[in-house]
Design a protein around this motif. Structure first.
Motif, PDB file in Angstrom:
ATOM      1  N   LEU A 261    -129.117  -6.921  34.439  1.00 39.48           N
ATOM      2  CA  LEU A 261    -130.173  -6.826  35.449  1.00 39.48           C
ATOM      3  C   LEU A 261    -131.313  -7.799  35.123  1.00 39.48           C
ATOM      4  N   LEU A 264    -130.291 -11.261  36.070  1.00 35.91           N
ATOM      5  CA  LEU A 264    -130.378 -11.508  37.522  1.00 35.91           C
ATOM      6  C   LEU A 264    -131.801 -11.846  37.947  1.00 35.91           C
ATOM      7  N   LYS A 265    -132.756 -11.416  37.136  1.00 35.96           N
ATOM      8  CA  LYS A 265    -134.157 -11.657  37.482  1.00 35.96           C
ATOM      9  C   LYS A 265    -134.694 -12.957  36.884  1.00 35.96           C
ATOM     10  N   LEU A 273    -133.746 -17.142  42.541  1.00 43.46           N
ATOM     11  CA  LEU A 273    -133.286 -16.214  41.514  1.00 43.46           C
ATOM     12  C   LEU A 273    -131.994 -15.581  42.027  1.00 43.46           C
ATOM     13  N   GLY A 275    -130.726 -12.848  41.501  1.00 45.12           N
ATOM     14  CA  GLY A 275    -130.904 -11.438  41.858  1.00 45.12           C
ATOM     15  C   GLY A 275    -131.357 -11.211  43.283  1.00 45.12           C
ATOM     16  N   SER A 276    -131.724 -12.308  43.982  1.00 42.83           N
ATOM     17  CA  SER A 276    -132.130 -12.143  45.383  1.00 42.83           C
ATOM     18  C   SER A 276    -130.921 -12.178  46.324  1.00 42.83           C
ATOM     19  N   GLN A 278    -127.764 -10.887  48.189  1.00 40.79           N
ATOM     20  CA  GLN A 278    -127.313  -9.539  48.545  1.00 40.79           C
ATOM     21  C   GLN A 278    -125.932  -9.215  47.954  1.00 40.79           C
ATOM     22  N   GLN A 281    -126.883  -7.977  44.707  1.00 43.49           N
ATOM     23  CA  GLN A 281    -127.755  -6.794  44.781  1.00 43.49           C
ATOM     24  C   GLN A 281    -126.958  -5.525  45.052  1.00 43.49           C
ATOM     25  N   HIS A 282    -126.044  -5.606  46.003  1.00 45.85           N
ATOM     26  CA  HIS A 282    -125.294  -4.392  46.338  1.00 45.85           C
ATOM     27  C   HIS A 282    -124.391  -3.952  45.196  1.00 45.85           C
ATOM     28  N   ALA A 285    -126.586  -2.288  42.716  1.00 47.49           N
ATOM     29  CA  ALA A 285    -127.033  -0.964  43.171  1.00 47.49           C
ATOM     30  C   ALA A 285    -125.907   0.057  43.081  1.00 47.49           C
TER      31      ALA A 285
END
Lengths: 379, 393
Positions: A261, A264-265, A273, A275-276, A278, A281-282, A285
Motif C-alpha cells: 500500500l 502504491l502511494k 502515482l 495508487g490512483s 482504479q 485501487q479495487h 480494497a
C-alpha cells in the motif's frame, strides 16, 4: 467472548512488535540465510525471548509457564509473522509443548514443560511421511518388545529436526496405513541409537529436515498419550498448531499488504502515482476486506482454544483455510503490485511469499482444511 | 434481582399480554410485513394492533429518545427486548424506512419543530416514508442529480424525476434530494426536502423488475409546491445529510440474507443430492463451493461481531465496517447462486403452487440488486480505497 484483545494483550502485542523489529526482523532472517547459520536461528535472541516468558507463554504456571493462554502465544506469533522472525517458538512451543501438555503423563509434564518454558529444551514433531499432510497414512512402525517399543521408518518436513533435543514421533502401533486408529506418539531423544536427522534448508530459509529411524529402542515410559489412540491427541494438537500458524500467516499477510500500500502511494508511472489507478485501487480494497475477515477468524479461533470451545476443530480448519487463501492473495498481489522490483532478492517483499508457502503447507493446506471443514459440517 | 433482570421480567410479561398470538408466526408473504402508513396494507388485522401497541410504548424504536416517543432504552435493554421478542417468535411490528433510514438523520439534522412533527409519526407507523435519491441521470454519480427546487419566497417549486424509489406508490411522504443551486460544484447546492406525496404534481409509476415484482417506482414532480419549513438542515448543504443517511441504508442492506435461521446449504444439498459411498455429499465440486461459501459466511459473521465488540470496548468504529455493504451483498449473491444450484430444476419454475410460485428464482434475481442499491460494490471499493486506505485520486 468479546472478539477484542484486552489492555494487557494489547500491551503484549506492542512489546512483541518492538522486540522483534529490533532483534528478529526480516533483516535478521536475511543475515541468517546469507551466513548459512548452523542452527538456522539466533540462540541469543531465543534466550531473550525465553527470559520474557514467551517459551512458556501458554504453559501452566505449575510447570514453570506464564499461563497466558494461546491467545497470548497467538499475539506473539502474529508479530513474528510481520517480522518473519525465526525461532524455535513454533516447533517447540506451539506444537511440541502443546502435545505434552495435552497428552503427557504427570511425570512427562514435570520433566519436559519447565525445561521448554525456560528455553533450554527444543523439540520437533516428526509426523509427515509423504508429499501431503495425511496423518492417518502414517506407516513408520512401532513394534512392542520387552524393553518398550522399536521404531523404524522415515519422516519428512520435520521443522527444526536438526536442532531438536527430542523428537515427538508419530508411529503406527496397530492397523495399517490409512487407518485413523492404531497411531501412537513417542518421545524420542534425538541422540538415540538409530536416529539420523538430515537438515533441509527450506524455501523460507528455515529449518526443515528428514528423520530416519532404524530400530530405535524407546522405553514404554516414553509413550505420549494412549497407545493406539494417538490420532485424537494429534488432531487436538494440530488444531492448535494450525490456529497458531494462521496467526503467523495473518501477520505476514498484513505486513506484505501494508508495504505494498505504501508503494502504491509513492511509485509514479505515466506521470501519476500508481495508487490512483482504479485497476489497482479495487484490488487493494478487496484485499483489505479479505484481511479484515482474516483478523476476525484468527481472534475467534485463538479465543476458542483457551475457552475449550467444542467447535474447535471446525474453527481451526475454517481459520487455516481462510488464512491460506488470504496469504496467497496478499503475497501474490504484493509482488505483482511492486512490479519488477518485487522479483528481486535485494528487495524484501519476496520473503513473505516464501514463508507463506511453507506455513500454508505445514499441517494441511487450503485444500485439506476446506475439505475437513466440509466433513466436520457433515457434508 | 438486577435492574436488567427486572426489566427482562417486565418485558416478558408485557409481551405475553400484548403480542397477539397471530403475530408470533413467521412472515411468509409480502403483506405479512406491516409497513404502516395512512392506508396500511395488511394480511391480518392484528398487524396494526401489534404495531400500535409497540409504537405506543416506543418499542418500534427502542433506543430513540423518550421526548419524541421513542423507547428510551439503552443498548443492554434493547438487547433484552430483542431476545424476549425472539423467545416468543414475535414479528417485527413495523417495517419502515422512516426508522431504518430517515430517523437517524432527523435526529441529527432536523430542527426541533421538524423532529416533533415527524419522529412520533414514524415511531407509531402513522406515516410511511420513501426515499427520493437516484435519478435517471444520477445513479452511482448521485451528486449530479438534477431535480430542481426553485426558491419562490415562501415555498420551493420542485420539478424533475426520481427512479428506484422503493414503494413510492405506497408511501405518504418522501425525503428527497433536490438541487437549489447550480453555481458551485455538484456536491454543493443540494437541499434535503421533506414533503407529502399527496401534494399536487406528484405522480408515481411502478417499475417491473427481472424478479417479476415492482418494489421500485419512477416518481415525477411537476410544479410541486413545498413549504420552506420542510427544508431539513441548511439549503445547499444537503449532501452531508445524504451521505449520513446512506451509511444507515448500507448497514441495512448488508444485513440482508443473514437471518441464520433454518437449514444450512450443506444440509439442504445432502437432502437433495444424497451421499456418495463415503457418506459425503455426492457432488465434489458443489461440496467445495458450499464449503467456501459457508466458511466465508462464518468469517463475515465473526467480522460483524468483532466490529460491534470493538466499538463496545471503546476501541472505536473500526475501518472494517467499511467492508460490510460490499462483502455482505456479494456474499448474498454467491449464496443464491448456490441455492439455485442445489435446488436444480425445482428452482427453475416461475409459476405454479407446486413451485411456490417461483419464490426461489425470484429471490435469486432480487439479490442482484443488493450490490447495486445503496451504492454499487464498485462505489464501495472506491470509498474504501480513498477514505480508508488513503490511496490518491
Amino acid at each position: 467472548m468479546a472478539l477484542v484483545w484486552n489492555e494487557e494483550q494489547l500491551m503484549l502485542r506492542e512489546a512483541a512488535a518492538g522486540f522483534l523489529a529490533e532483534k528478529a526482523s526480516l533483516a535478521a532472517l536475511r543475515k541468517l540465510r546469507d551466513e548459512r547459520s548452523e542452527t538456522g536461528y539466533d540462540q541469543e535472541v531465543w534466550r531473550e525471548m525465553a527470559e520474557m516468558g514467551w517459551a512458556g507463554i501458554a504453559i501452566p504456571e505449575e510447570f514453570g509457564g506464564l499461563d497466558y493462554g494461546y491467545a497470548g502465544l497467538g499475539i506473539v506469533l502474529e508479530q513474528m509473522g510481520r517480522n518473519l522472525s525465526v525461532s524455535p517458538l513454533q516447533a517447540t512451543v506451539l506444537v511440541a509443548a502443546t502435545a505434552i501438555a495435552l497428552g503427557g503423563s504427570e511425570a512427562q509434564k514435570q520433566a519436559l514443560l519447565p525445561a521448554i518454558a525456560s528455553g533450554e529444551l527444543t523439540l520437533a514433531l516428526a509426523l509427515q511421511e509423504g508429499a501431503h499432510h495425511a496423518p492417518e497414512k502414517t506407516a513408520l512402525t512401532a513394534t512392542a518388545n520387552a524393553g518398550g517399543y522399536s521404531l523404524s521408518g522415515k519422516k519428512v518436513l520435520v521443522q527444526d529436526a536438526h536442532i531438536a533435543d527430542k523428537l515427538i514421533v508419530v508411529a503406527r502401533s496397530a492397523g495399517k496405513p490409512g487407518d485413523a486408529a492404531g497411531l501412537s506418539l513417542f518421545l524420542v531423544d534425538a541422540s538415540s541409537v538409530g536416529v539420523r536427522t538430515e537438515r533441509v534448508i527450506m524455501l523460507d530459509s528455515r529449518n526443515g529436515g528428514n528423520v530416519l529411524l532404524d530400530n530405535v529402542q524407546v522405553g514404554a515410559e516414553n509413550l505420549l498419550g494412549e497407545l493406539d489412540a494417538g490420532h485424537d491427541l494429534l488432531q487436538q494438537v494440530l488444531d492448535i498448531a494450525n490456529i497458531g500458524l494462521s496467526a503467523e500467516l495473518l501477520g505476514l499477510s498484513l505486513e506484505a499488504y501494508e508495504r505494498t500500500l505504501e508503494y502504491l502511494k509513492e511509485r509514479r508511472q505515466f506521470g501519476e502515482l500508481i495508487g490512483s489507478f482504479q485497476g489497482l485501487q479495487h484490488r487493494a480494497a478487496e484485499l483489505f476486506a479479505e484481511l479484515e475477515l482474516a483478523k476476525s477468524i484468527v481472534i475467534r479461533a485463538l479465543q476458542a482454544i483457551d475457552a475449550n470451545d467444542p467447535q474447535l476443530s471446525m474453527l481451526a480448519s475454517a481459520c487455516k483455510a481462510k488464512l491460506c487463501e488470504v496469504a496467497v492473495r496478499a503475497t501474490n498481489e504484493s509482488i505483482q503490485m511492486h512490479g519488477g522490483i518485487g522479483m528481486t532478492d535485494e528487495f524484501d517483499i519476496g520473503f513473505f511469499i516464501k514463508r507463506a508457502r511453507v506455513a500454508q503447507q505445514t499441517y494441511g493446506d487450503y485444500n485439506y482444511h476446506l475439505d475437513r471443514y466440509a466433513r466436520l459440517n457433515n457434508y | 434481582m438486577s435492574d436488567l433482570d427486572q426489566f427482562r421480567q417486565e418485558t416478558r410479561e408485557w409481551l405475553e399480554a400484548n403480542c397477539p398470538e397471530s403475530m408470533r408466526t413467521p412472515e411468509t408473504s409480502d403483506t405479512d410485513q406491516y409497513w404502516g402508513g395512512r392506508d396500511p396494507e395488511m394480511s391480518h388485522p392484528d398487524q396494526k394492533v401489534w404495531a400500535d401497541r409497540m409504537g405506543e410504548k416506543g418499542w418500534t424504536t427502542p433506543e430513540w429518545p423518550l421526548e419524541y416517543g421513542g423507547g428510551g432504552l439503552d443498548k443492554e435493554q434493547t438487547k433484552v427486548l430483542r431476545q424476549e421478542m425472539a423467545r416468543i417468535g414475535a414479528r417485527n411490528p413495523l417495517h419502515s424506512f422512516g426508522i431504518s433510514m430517515l430517523g437517524p438523520a432527523l435526529l441529527k439534522y432536523a430542527n426541533d419543530e421538524q423532529k416533533q412533527e415527524h419522529i412520533p409519526k414514524i415511531i407509531r407507523g402513522e406515516i410511511r416514508w420513501c426515499q427520493g435519491y437516484s435519478e435517471p441521470g444520477a445513479g452511482s454519480d448521485l451528486a449530479s442529480l438534477q431535480t430542481r427546487a426553485e426558491d419562490q419566497g415562501d415555498h420551493y417549486l420542485v420539478n424533475g424525476s426520481k427512479v428506484w424509489t422503493s414503494y413510492a406508490d405506497k408511501a405518504d411522504w418522501i425525503f428527497c434530494l433536490t438541487r437549489t443551486d447550480n453555481s458551485g460544484t455538484k456536491h454543493e447546492g443540494i437541499s434535503f426536502l421533506l414533503f407529502d406525496m399527496a401534494s399536487p404534481g406528484v405522480s408515481t409509476r411502478p417499475v417491473k423488475l427481472i424478479s417479476g415484482s415492482s418494489p421500485f417506482c419512477e416518481t415525477f414532480f411537476d410544479d410541486v409546491q413545498v413549504p420552506k419549513s420542510n427544508l431539513m438542515g441548511e439549503a445547499g448543504k444537503g449532501w452531508s445529510i445524504a451521505k449520513y443517511l446512506l451509511t444507515h441504508e448500507r448497514e441495512m442492506i448488508s444485513g440482508f440474507g443473514h437471518s441464520g435461521a433454518g437449514k444450512t446449504l450443506g444440509q439442504e444439498a445432502l437432502e437433495t443430492l444424497g451421499t456418495d459411498s463415503g457418506g459425503r455429499l455426492d457432488d465434489t465440486v458443489l461440496r467445495q463451493r458450499i464449503a467456501q461459501l459457508e466458511l466465508d459466511t462464518l468469517v463475515f459473521g465473526c467480522t460483524m461481531a468483532r466490529v460491534k465488540d470493538e466499538a463496545k470496548a471503546g476501541q472505536g468504529l473500526g475501518a472494517a465496517s467499511s467492508i460490510f455493504k460490499y462483502y455482505g451483498t456479494e456474499l448474498n449473491k454467491r449464496r443464491y447462486e448456490l441455492v439455485m444450484s442445489v435446488r436444480g430444476a425445482q428452482a427453475l419454475a416461475w409459476e405454479g403452487d407446486a413451485y411456490d410460485n417461483g419464490k426461489t428464482p425470484r429471490a435469486w434475481l432480487r439479490t442482484k440488486a443488493n450490490s447495486i442499491e445503496g451504492g454499487t460494490s464498485e462505489i464501495q471499493l472506491n470509498i474504501i480505497a480513498k477514505r480508508v486506505l488513503g490511496l490518491p485520486s
